[in-house]
Design a protein around this motif. Structure first.
Motif, PDB file in Angstrom:
ATOM      1  N   ALA A   1       1.225  -1.062  -3.811  1.00  8.14           N
ATOM      2  CA  ALA A   1       0.996  -0.243  -2.731  1.00  8.14           C
ATOM      3  C   ALA A   1       2.409  -0.468  -1.822  1.00  8.14           C
ATOM      4  CB  ALA A   1       0.050  -0.246  -1.883  1.00  8.14           C
TER       5      ALA A   1
ATOM      6  N   ARG B   1       3.651   9.832  -0.247  1.00  5.37           N
ATOM      7  CA  ARG B   1       2.849   9.486  -1.423  1.00  5.37           C
ATOM      8  C   ARG B   1       1.506   9.833  -1.200  1.00  5.37           C
ATOM      9  NH1 ARG B   1       4.559   6.210  -6.049  1.00  5.37           N
ATOM     10  NH2 ARG B   1       6.896   5.714  -5.226  1.00  5.37           N
TER      11      ARG B   1
ATOM     12  N   THR C   1      -2.580   8.831  -2.399  1.00  9.31           N
ATOM     13  CA  THR C   1      -3.176   7.465  -2.844  1.00  9.31           C
ATOM     14  C   THR C   1      -4.761   8.229  -3.260  1.00  9.31           C
ATOM     15  OG1 THR C   1      -2.091   6.224  -1.454  1.00  9.31           O
ATOM     16  CG2 THR C   1      -4.207   5.309  -2.289  1.00  9.31           C
TER      17      THR C   1
ATOM     18  N   ARG D   1      -1.459   5.820  -7.374  1.00 12.43           N
ATOM     19  CA  ARG D   1      -0.397   6.306  -6.486  1.00 12.43           C
ATOM     20  C   ARG D   1       0.284   7.360  -7.171  1.00 12.43           C
ATOM     21  NH1 ARG D   1       0.018   5.065  -0.788  1.00 12.43           N
ATOM     22  NH2 ARG D   1       2.153   4.393  -0.956  1.00 12.43           N
TER      23      ARG D   1
END
Length: 261
Positions: A20, A30, A32, A60
């Protein structure tokens, strides 16, 4: 005492933070995806029964790119190189302990951290190949690895189905820890002496399914079957206390952060 986390789950906890952090350096937004639920896995290699452990996953993706495919039974890894379909990097896994009361009269096997690496290649969609090799630190102190081939069908992140064969291989030190009977344990265990030499340990298959109900919520499930072969299958420990058929499976709920409304 057996660990309460599966190898993939515990490895996710170790590597997820590093992954991360690296992703945060990218300019594009991004997403997640986090998955959490229960799974049923053998208590230790060759065990007859299963135990319930957490089934966690962390993925991710950048922008609108689909999440990268990861099989539920692979170790957590951090790709150091990803070019032309080929990638490799470190991998980490964990194996729970086998207690003295699990196999009477035979030495116990402690909790093991397994550190090593992976390499994988994405053939023309939808086929992916992957190999892993990990060295036990403490516990069994042996080498364990897996070769996998997956057929992956998907509609971006709406749904994904994967299935493919597995081959598990391990060296003599690993197999003697879980499947061997030392000469000095014959009297206390009532089992004949057995010294496995290593090689192919199991063959089997893994299947997984992931579906999104909404852009944020979804479900992830997997099932796996392994059949112990060669020395592992012939082990007196497996014959008396364990099973050649090794089953595992899990079901988790997924939630995706960073989705644009």
């Amino acid at each position: 005492m057996a660990t309460s986390l599966s190898g993939r789950t515990a490895a996710f906890l170790v590597l997820g933070s590093a992954w991360a952090t690296g992703a945060a350096a990218q300019d594009e937004p991004r997403r997640t995806r986090v998955a959490a639920g229960p799974q049923f896995v053998p208590r230790y290699p060759g065990a007859k029964g299963v135990v319930v452990r957490p089934f966690l996953d962390f993925s991710r993706a950048r922008g609108n790119e689909p999440f990268r495919f990861e099989a539920a039974d692979e170790s957590a890894g951090l790709p150091l190189l990803n070019a032309s379909g080929f990638s490799f990097g470190p991998a980490i896994g964990f194996e729970g302990a086998r207690r003295t009361r699990d196999v009477r009269g035979v030495p116990s096997v402690g909790f093991t951290v397994e550190a090593g690496g992976f390499a994988q290649y994405q053939f023309a969609a939808p086929v992916r190949a992957r190999v892993e090799l990990r060295q036990g630190i403490g516990g069994h102190k042996g080498l364990i690895g897996m070769a996998a081939l997956d057929y992956v069908a998907r509609d971006r992140d709406e749904w994904l189905f994967s299935i493919g064969p597995r081959v598990t291989y391990s060296n003599g030190k690993y197999q003697r820890a879980y499947f061997g009977v030392p000469v000095e344990s014959v009297a206390t265990s009532g089992l004949p002496a057995f010294r496995p030499s290593g090689g192919v340990q199991a063959v089997g298959a893994n299947a997984g399914y992931l579906m999104q109900f909404t852009p944020r919520w979804g479900v992830y499930a997997y099932g796996k079957y392994d059949r112990l072969v060669d020395d592992a299958a012939d082990s007196p420990v497996v014959r008396r206390y364990g099973a050649r058929d090794q089953w595992s499976g899990g079901l988790s709920l997924t939630y995706t952060f960073g989705v644009r409304d």
